[in-house]
Scaffold this motif. Structure first.
Motif, PDB file in Angstrom:
ATOM      1  N   ILE A 103      10.010   9.085 -15.010  1.00 53.06           N
ATOM      2  CA  ILE A 103       8.860   9.986 -14.883  1.00 53.06           C
ATOM      3  C   ILE A 103       9.350  11.344 -14.380  1.00 53.06           C
ATOM      4  N   ARG A 104       8.935  12.392 -15.051  1.00 54.99           N
ATOM      5  CA  ARG A 104       9.284  13.761 -14.656  1.00 54.99           C
ATOM      6  C   ARG A 104       8.191  14.246 -13.696  1.00 54.99           C
ATOM      7  N   LEU A 105       8.391  13.973 -12.433  1.00 53.01           N
ATOM      8  CA  LEU A 105       7.331  14.183 -11.447  1.00 53.01           C
ATOM      9  C   LEU A 105       6.996  15.664 -11.272  1.00 53.01           C
ATOM     10  N   THR A 106       5.709  15.956 -11.387  1.00 55.28           N
ATOM     11  CA  THR A 106       5.246  17.329 -11.232  1.00 55.28           C
ATOM     12  C   THR A 106       4.714  17.613  -9.829  1.00 55.28           C
ATOM     13  N   HIS A 107       4.244  16.571  -9.106  1.00 56.76           N
ATOM     14  CA  HIS A 107       3.612  16.807  -7.814  1.00 56.76           C
ATOM     15  C   HIS A 107       3.369  15.481  -7.104  1.00 56.76           C
ATOM     16  N   PHE A 108       2.892  15.577  -5.867  1.00 58.13           N
ATOM     17  CA  PHE A 108       2.503  14.425  -5.042  1.00 58.13           C
ATOM     18  C   PHE A 108       1.017  14.504  -4.713  1.00 58.13           C
ATOM     19  N   ASP A 109       0.375  13.332  -4.635  1.00 59.32           N
ATOM     20  CA  ASP A 109      -0.845  13.163  -3.851  1.00 59.32           C
ATOM     21  C   ASP A 109      -0.780  11.752  -3.284  1.00 59.32           C
ATOM     22  N   SER A 110      -1.882  11.171  -2.848  1.00 56.16           N
ATOM     23  CA  SER A 110      -1.775   9.831  -2.255  1.00 56.16           C
ATOM     24  C   SER A 110      -3.067   9.054  -2.393  1.00 56.16           C
ATOM     25  N   GLU A 111      -2.927   7.740  -2.294  1.00 61.61           N
ATOM     26  CA  GLU A 111      -4.073   6.843  -2.296  1.00 61.61           C
ATOM     27  C   GLU A 111      -4.960   7.153  -1.093  1.00 61.61           C
ATOM     28  N   LYS A 112      -6.227   7.437  -1.355  1.00 61.81           N
ATOM     29  CA  LYS A 112      -7.217   7.773  -0.323  1.00 61.81           C
ATOM     30  C   LYS A 112      -6.817   9.002   0.489  1.00 61.81           C
ATOM     31  N   HIS A 113      -5.955   9.841  -0.060  1.00 60.87           N
ATOM     32  CA  HIS A 113      -5.544  11.093   0.597  1.00 60.87           C
ATOM     33  C   HIS A 113      -4.914  10.836   1.972  1.00 60.87           C
TER      34      HIS A 113
ATOM     35  N   CYS B 250      -8.200  16.569   9.471  1.00 59.91           N
ATOM     36  CA  CYS B 250      -6.815  16.102   9.396  1.00 59.91           C
ATOM     37  C   CYS B 250      -5.871  17.248   9.055  1.00 59.91           C
ATOM     38  N   LEU B 251      -6.224  18.015   8.047  1.00 67.41           N
ATOM     39  CA  LEU B 251      -5.364  19.105   7.602  1.00 67.41           C
ATOM     40  C   LEU B 251      -5.271  20.204   8.653  1.00 67.41           C
ATOM     41  N   GLY B 252      -6.331  20.378   9.431  1.00 69.16           N
ATOM     42  CA  GLY B 252      -6.301  21.385  10.485  1.00 69.16           C
ATOM     43  C   GLY B 252      -5.300  21.079  11.580  1.00 69.16           C
ATOM     44  N   ALA B 253      -4.879  19.825  11.674  1.00 66.11           N
ATOM     45  CA  ALA B 253      -3.888  19.437  12.683  1.00 66.11           C
ATOM     46  C   ALA B 253      -2.467  19.464  12.147  1.00 66.11           C
ATOM     47  N   SER B 254      -2.298  19.885  10.895  1.00 61.24           N
ATOM     48  CA  SER B 254      -0.974  19.963  10.283  1.00 61.24           C
ATOM     49  C   SER B 254      -0.589  21.429  10.097  1.00 61.24           C
TER      50      SER B 254
ATOM     51  N   LEU C 101       1.642  12.851   8.644  1.00 61.04           N
ATOM     52  CA  LEU C 101       1.989  12.362   7.310  1.00 61.04           C
ATOM     53  C   LEU C 101       2.015  13.499   6.284  1.00 61.04           C
ATOM     54  N   TYR C 102       1.200  14.534   6.496  1.00 65.49           N
ATOM     55  CA  TYR C 102       1.178  15.647   5.540  1.00 65.49           C
ATOM     56  C   TYR C 102       2.522  16.376   5.529  1.00 65.49           C
ATOM     57  N   ASN C 103       3.019  16.665   6.710  1.00 68.44           N
ATOM     58  CA  ASN C 103       4.324  17.332   6.782  1.00 68.44           C
ATOM     59  C   ASN C 103       5.440  16.411   6.294  1.00 68.44           C
TER      60      ASN C 103
ATOM     61  N   LYS D 208       5.022   3.421  12.146  1.00 72.04           N
ATOM     62  CA  LYS D 208       6.269   4.149  12.382  1.00 72.04           C
ATOM     63  C   LYS D 208       6.509   5.134  11.235  1.00 72.04           C
ATOM     64  N   LEU D 209       6.612   6.425  11.577  1.00 71.01           N
ATOM     65  CA  LEU D 209       6.804   7.437  10.555  1.00 71.01           C
ATOM     66  C   LEU D 209       8.112   7.240   9.799  1.00 71.01           C
ATOM     67  N   SER D 210       9.125   6.707  10.473  1.00 72.65           N
ATOM     68  CA  SER D 210      10.403   6.451   9.788  1.00 72.65           C
ATOM     69  C   SER D 210      10.222   5.426   8.679  1.00 72.65           C
ATOM     70  N   GLU D 211       9.319   4.462   8.880  1.00 70.08           N
ATOM     71  CA  GLU D 211       9.060   3.457   7.853  1.00 70.08           C
ATOM     72  C   GLU D 211       8.203   4.028   6.729  1.00 70.08           C
ATOM     73  N   VAL D 212       7.277   4.926   7.070  1.00 66.29           N
ATOM     74  CA  VAL D 212       6.509   5.620   6.039  1.00 66.29           C
ATOM     75  C   VAL D 212       7.450   6.411   5.145  1.00 66.29           C
ATOM     76  N   GLU D 213       8.366   7.129   5.765  1.00 65.37           N
ATOM     77  CA  GLU D 213       9.329   7.910   4.982  1.00 65.37           C
ATOM     78  C   GLU D 213      10.170   7.004   4.090  1.00 65.37           C
ATOM     79  N   LYS D 214      10.560   5.865   4.599  1.00 62.05           N
ATOM     80  CA  LYS D 214      11.361   4.927   3.816  1.00 62.05           C
ATOM     81  C   LYS D 214      10.584   4.410   2.602  1.00 62.05           C
ATOM     82  N   GLU D 215       9.318   4.030   2.813  1.00 58.56           N
ATOM     83  CA  GLU D 215       8.522   3.472   1.713  1.00 58.56           C
ATOM     84  C   GLU D 215       8.153   4.549   0.697  1.00 58.56           C
TER      85      GLU D 215
END
Length: 288
Positions: free
Chosen positions: A121-131, A179-183, A138-140, A101-108
């Motif tokens: 932490i003064r966050l400069t950017h995002f990335d993710s575990e295993k991209h 994956c990125l081509g579909a976003s 999820l990219y958007n 559920k994307l709503s749960e992804v957003e929550k976590e």
């Protein structure tokens, strides 16, 4: 050319913290992304004040360990023990079958960002575990969360790969390209032009291969993705609740490369400046 040299998985283990510390001191690493649920987070946070040129981002995580949110509130993301699934293929199959559920992804993910901010932490950017944030939808969503918290940069894990290459690195980069081509993201947050280090890891994390890459594709901003670590006798194992991880096998080789190979000389030959994302103006793409 601006080059961000980013170490993933800060907070996972003291070995990663030691590598970031030593490599930032050497001027070879400029950035690292932190796991909110990593057991070494509290010690790792101290590096941002120790090294003026080190930027810290969020390593968004749907795969490993105990979530930051109450597991009862994100049931599509956790197993019967309340842990994130710990297996990439299992998580991907759940995602492809519509059981995430994307709503749960957003929550976590939002809870992880807030947890890191609470740790100053003064966050400069995002990335993710295993991209995983590159998966369609999820990219958007990651971009939406970045905009919500005023994060100006996010990794777009797009790595150019020659058509005549047929190895595991190629498969990783091709999958992410699909994956990125579909976003269809908006203009914010901004991204580097490309990355390097997803297809070339361990012994292939080599400055001469990197030089060939950027001379071929001529990015204005490029991110090097790496996973060094410096384990010591007496260190504990990787956290068992994180599931099987192959990253430990990359630690020593990538640390040796970054410490002992001529990265800074190659950067100089390229006329490139090592920076972190917090030092780049997202509007102009130039150093602030």
């Amino acid at each position: 050319m601006l080059i961000v040299i980013n170490v993933d998985d800060l907070g996972l283990h003291p070995a990663v913290r030691r590598a970031v510390d030593k490599l930032a001191e050497a001027g070879v690493v400029t950035s690292s992304t932190t796991l909110a649920n990593g057991p070494d987070l509290s010690e790792s946070v101290l590096l941002q004040d120790k090294h003026e040129g080190l930027g810290l981002g969020a390593h968004l995580n749907l795969l490993r360990g105990k979530p930051i949110s109450n597991p009862d509130h994100i049931s599509s993301l956790v197993d019967d023990d309340g842990l994130l699934f710990g297996n990439y293929k299992s998580l991907l199959l759940r995602y492809l079958s519509g059981r995430i559920k994307l709503s749960e992804v957003e929550k976590e993910w939002s809870a992880q960002v807030e947890y890191l901010l609470d740790h100053k932490i003064r966050l400069t950017h995002f990335d993710s575990e295993k991209h995983i944030h590159a998966w369609p939808g999820l990219y958007n969503l990651a971009g939406k969360i970045a905009n919500k918290y005023g994060i100006k940069w996010m990794r777009r894990p797009f790595e150019h790969t020659p058509l005549n290459r047929f190895d595991k690195g190629m498969l990783r980069t091709r999958f992410l390209q699909l994956c990125l081509g579909a976003s269809f993201p908006g203009k914010k947050p901004r991204t580097a032009d490309c990355v390097w280090g997803i297809g070339d890891q361990k012994e292939n994390l080599d400055p001469h291969l990197f030089k060939k890459y950027v001379e071929t594709f001529r990015p204005e901003i490029v991110e090097i993705v790496c996973h060094p670590g410096l384990p010591q006798e007496g260190d504990g194992p990787l956290p068992s609740e994180f599931g099987p991880m192959r990253v430990e096998a990359q630690w020593r080789e990538e640390s040796e490369s970054l410490l002992h190979k001529e990265w800074l000389e190659i950067f100089k030959e390229l006329g490139a400046t090592p920076v972190n994302y917090g030092q780049i103006d997202p509007r102009s793409g130039e150093i602030k």
